[in-house]
Every structure is written in C-alpha cells, then in structure tokens.
Motif scaffolding. Sequence first.
Motif, short mmCIF file in Angstrom:
data_model
loop_
_atom_site.label_atom_id
_atom_site.label_comp_id
_atom_site.label_asym_id
_atom_site.label_seq_id
_atom_site.Cartn_x
_atom_site.Cartn_y
_atom_site.Cartn_z
N TRP A 66 -2.63 -2.08 -1.19
CA TRP A 66 -2.94 -0.87 -1.94
C TRP A 66 -4.45 -0.81 -2.22
O TRP A 66 -5.10 -1.84 -2.41
CB TRP A 66 -2.20 -0.87 -3.27
CG TRP A 66 -0.71 -0.73 -3.21
CD1 TRP A 66 0.14 -1.31 -2.32
CD2 TRP A 66 0.11 0.03 -4.10
NE1 TRP A 66 1.44 -0.97 -2.60
CE2 TRP A 66 1.44 -0.14 -3.70
CE3 TRP A 66 -0.16 0.82 -5.22
CZ2 TRP A 66 2.50 0.46 -4.36
CZ3 TRP A 66 0.89 1.42 -5.88
CH2 TRP A 66 2.22 1.26 -5.45
N THR A 67 -4.98 0.40 -2.29
CA THR A 67 -6.37 0.57 -2.70
C THR A 67 -6.46 0.53 -4.23
O THR A 67 -5.45 0.67 -4.93
CB THR A 67 -6.94 1.90 -2.19
OG1 THR A 67 -6.27 2.98 -2.88
CG2 THR A 67 -6.74 2.05 -0.69
N VAL B 268 -5.76 10.45 -3.57
CA VAL B 268 -6.47 9.24 -3.96
C VAL B 268 -7.88 9.26 -3.39
O VAL B 268 -8.16 9.91 -2.38
CB VAL B 268 -5.73 7.96 -3.50
CG1 VAL B 268 -4.44 7.77 -4.27
CG2 VAL B 268 -5.47 7.99 -2.01
N GLN C 42 -5.12 3.74 -5.64
CA GLN C 42 -3.65 3.84 -5.56
C GLN C 42 -2.99 3.06 -6.70
O GLN C 42 -2.00 3.52 -7.28
CB GLN C 42 -3.16 3.30 -4.21
CG GLN C 42 -3.41 4.26 -3.05
CD GLN C 42 -3.04 3.65 -1.72
OE1 GLN C 42 -3.04 2.42 -1.54
NE2 GLN C 42 -2.72 4.50 -0.74
N ILE D 132 1.17 -5.79 -3.79
CA ILE D 132 0.30 -4.60 -3.69
C ILE D 132 -1.03 -4.95 -3.03
O ILE D 132 -2.03 -4.27 -3.24
CB ILE D 132 0.07 -3.98 -5.08
CG1 ILE D 132 -0.53 -5.00 -6.07
CG2 ILE D 132 1.37 -3.41 -5.63
CD1 ILE D 132 -0.95 -4.37 -7.41
N ARG E 185 3.37 6.36 -6.25
CA ARG E 185 3.19 5.15 -5.43
C ARG E 185 2.11 5.39 -4.36
O ARG E 185 1.65 6.50 -4.15
CB ARG E 185 4.49 4.78 -4.73
CG ARG E 185 5.60 4.30 -5.63
CD ARG E 185 6.75 3.78 -4.76
NE ARG E 185 7.91 3.41 -5.55
CZ ARG E 185 8.88 4.24 -5.88
NH1 ARG E 185 8.85 5.51 -5.48
NH2 ARG E 185 9.91 3.83 -6.60
N ASN E 186 1.81 4.32 -3.63
CA ASN E 186 0.84 4.44 -2.54
C ASN E 186 1.34 5.31 -1.41
O ASN E 186 0.56 5.84 -0.61
CB ASN E 186 0.46 3.05 -2.00
CG ASN E 186 1.62 2.33 -1.34
OD1 ASN E 186 2.78 2.50 -1.74
ND2 ASN E 186 1.34 1.50 -0.36
N ASP E 187 2.67 5.52 -1.31
CA ASP E 187 3.22 6.39 -0.26
C ASP E 187 3.47 7.81 -0.78
O ASP E 187 4.16 8.61 -0.12
CB ASP E 187 4.52 5.81 0.31
CG ASP E 187 5.62 5.66 -0.75
OD1 ASP E 187 5.38 6.03 -1.92
OD2 ASP E 187 6.71 5.18 -0.40
N ASP E 188 2.92 8.14 -1.93
CA ASP E 188 3.00 9.48 -2.56
C ASP E 188 4.36 9.81 -3.14
O ASP E 188 4.60 10.96 -3.54
CB ASP E 188 2.58 10.60 -1.58
CG ASP E 188 1.08 10.65 -1.39
OD1 ASP E 188 0.35 9.95 -2.13
OD2 ASP E 188 0.62 11.39 -0.50
#
Length: 332
Positions: free
Chosen positions: A118-119, A40, A122, A115, A132-135
Amino acid sequence: MKKLGKILLISAAVLVVVLTVAITFTIGWRPFIGPKKRAVTSRQFERTPERLARGKYLVRGLLDCESCHSPKDWTEHGGPIPIGMALAGQAVSDDPGFPGKLVIPNITPDLETGIGKWTDDQIARAIREGIRNDDTTLFPMMPYEGFKRLSDEDIAAVVVYLRSVAPVKNPLPPMEINFPVNYLVRSAPEPITQPVPGPNMSDPIARGKYMVALGCGCHNPTEKSRYSGGEHLKGPWGDVVSPNLTSDPSGISYYTAGTFISAMRTGYVGARKLNSIMPFIQIRNLSDDDLKAIFAYLKTLPPVKHRVDNTLPPTYCKVCKQSHGGGDQNKI
C-alpha cells in the motif's frame, strides 16, 4: 389495446418516479453507484523520529489499533496479545452479530499478507475515510467515522509508525459481508478534502476532547448518547454494554482524577474488575497528562441519566432502547 399500453406506460413512469424519490430520501444512491472517495495521491510522509514516536504512542495507546488487529488471549485479564502477533490481523469466528464472516486485516508491512504494497496515502485514506487500496469500502466496524477527526500530522505519524513495525506473515481469508449489507455499507465513507488541524495541545480540555473523540467511541454509539454508554459488546470477553462516562450519578460522578488514571492503568476500579473489552492494556500507555486531560473533558459533558450495571440481569432500557443490566432503572 392502445389505451392499455398507455396506462401501463404511465404506471411504469410513476413507479420509476416513486422508486427514485424513495431511494433518494432513504438509503440514497451510494449502495448502487459506489462509495464517495477521493483519488489517492503520491504523497509520502517524511520519516522523522518525532513522527515515529508519536505514531507508536497513538497506535499502541489512544487509537487502540492492536486490540482489533491482533489475536488476544481472553483467558487473562485485559486480553494480552500473543508475542509476535501485534497488528497481524485475525479471523473472528464467534461474532454472531456480524453479517457475514468477520476478518480483521493484517496491518503490518508484510508484502504478501499485510499492507506492505500500500502507498502512504492509501493507508491514510483507509484509516480516516474507509476506502481500501482497491477502492472498495471498509466495513464501519473500522471506526473511520471517528478517525476522520485525526489531524493531518497525527495521521502522518500513524502511517510512519505502521511502516516501521516488523512485518508478520499471517495469511487470512477474505472478509465476507452478506447481502444487502455489503451494498448498504457503501454509504458510510466520506472523503476528506480539507486540512484537518489538531487541537490546542496547551489546553487540557481541547486536548481531552480530541482524544475522547478518537478513543472512546464504544461509549458513544450514537451522536445523541453523548458518551452515556449503551453499545452492546459481545464476544469471548463476555456479553456487556458500555457504561456511562458522564458526570451523572449513574455515570462516573464519584471518580477522581486519581481513580480514573488508576482504572486506565490497572483495569480495576478499586476491587471491581473492568471487563477485558475495555482496552486498558493499550490505554495505560498514555501519559498522566493525557489521561488527566481526558478526564477533565469528560467532566465537562452534560450529565445523562443512564445506569448500566453489567452485574445485574438484563432488562429493557428506555434510554438506549436495548436490554442491559440496570436497564429498568432508567426513565425518559
């Protein structure tokens, strides 16, 4: 003993080669090494009134985000969303076809249950690329395979709008996906590494094609079906199969643009009620011009003979290889 050891060593080597080839040409290595993903970035989409308006139009209309990410009252036609719960997520307790416990996440900007942390990138990556934001991998029920066609400008608009909605605190349990599906889904994501342009908005057919690819996935469950229906949709709305949208007599050849727009606005084709899984409550938010463009593109599709009549008892269909109303009337 040395000869036996040599035979066992050769056998083990052959087995390794066979397994390597088998995995390579069947499920691939992604279930073991993880999904394809890009890193990201720190990009932040500029918040403009135009993007906010376009994002609202997409999220509450064409992309139909509210239908999945919100609880619905299925006792009413169209399944309206309870006040204050739009995009707040839901735990689905009655989906026997899901391999585990289905939980659709809260996508409001709540910091704890949504969320909010989250960026921008992301969020964009999750929508179009399934990460997801955690890959970890999003289950492909989230239609990122179709949403990968969402243009760069439209994904920016969607993110800007999602950032703007009121946060809703709605604690949900984590989704659970059973083995081995939890590993197999790792093969689904595909990173987007090149610009994604939008359609020529002045060309109704091109605009319609773009919108159909984003919003009509249930009618096109496989690339071969060409929007001739065939997806089995079972839930609190009932047990139905998506119908044919091509211009074959088994599809919507009898529709006019007026019939189509009326159906999308009201959930009725004449006196016939559309099943509530058809998200007309969201699609009716589209403009007349966009609905006309969608209809114009659908009329260009090659006709496919595939009768789906959910008022009839299910029978086996040779076209979509499953049972549904009118299935026995279809021949290959």
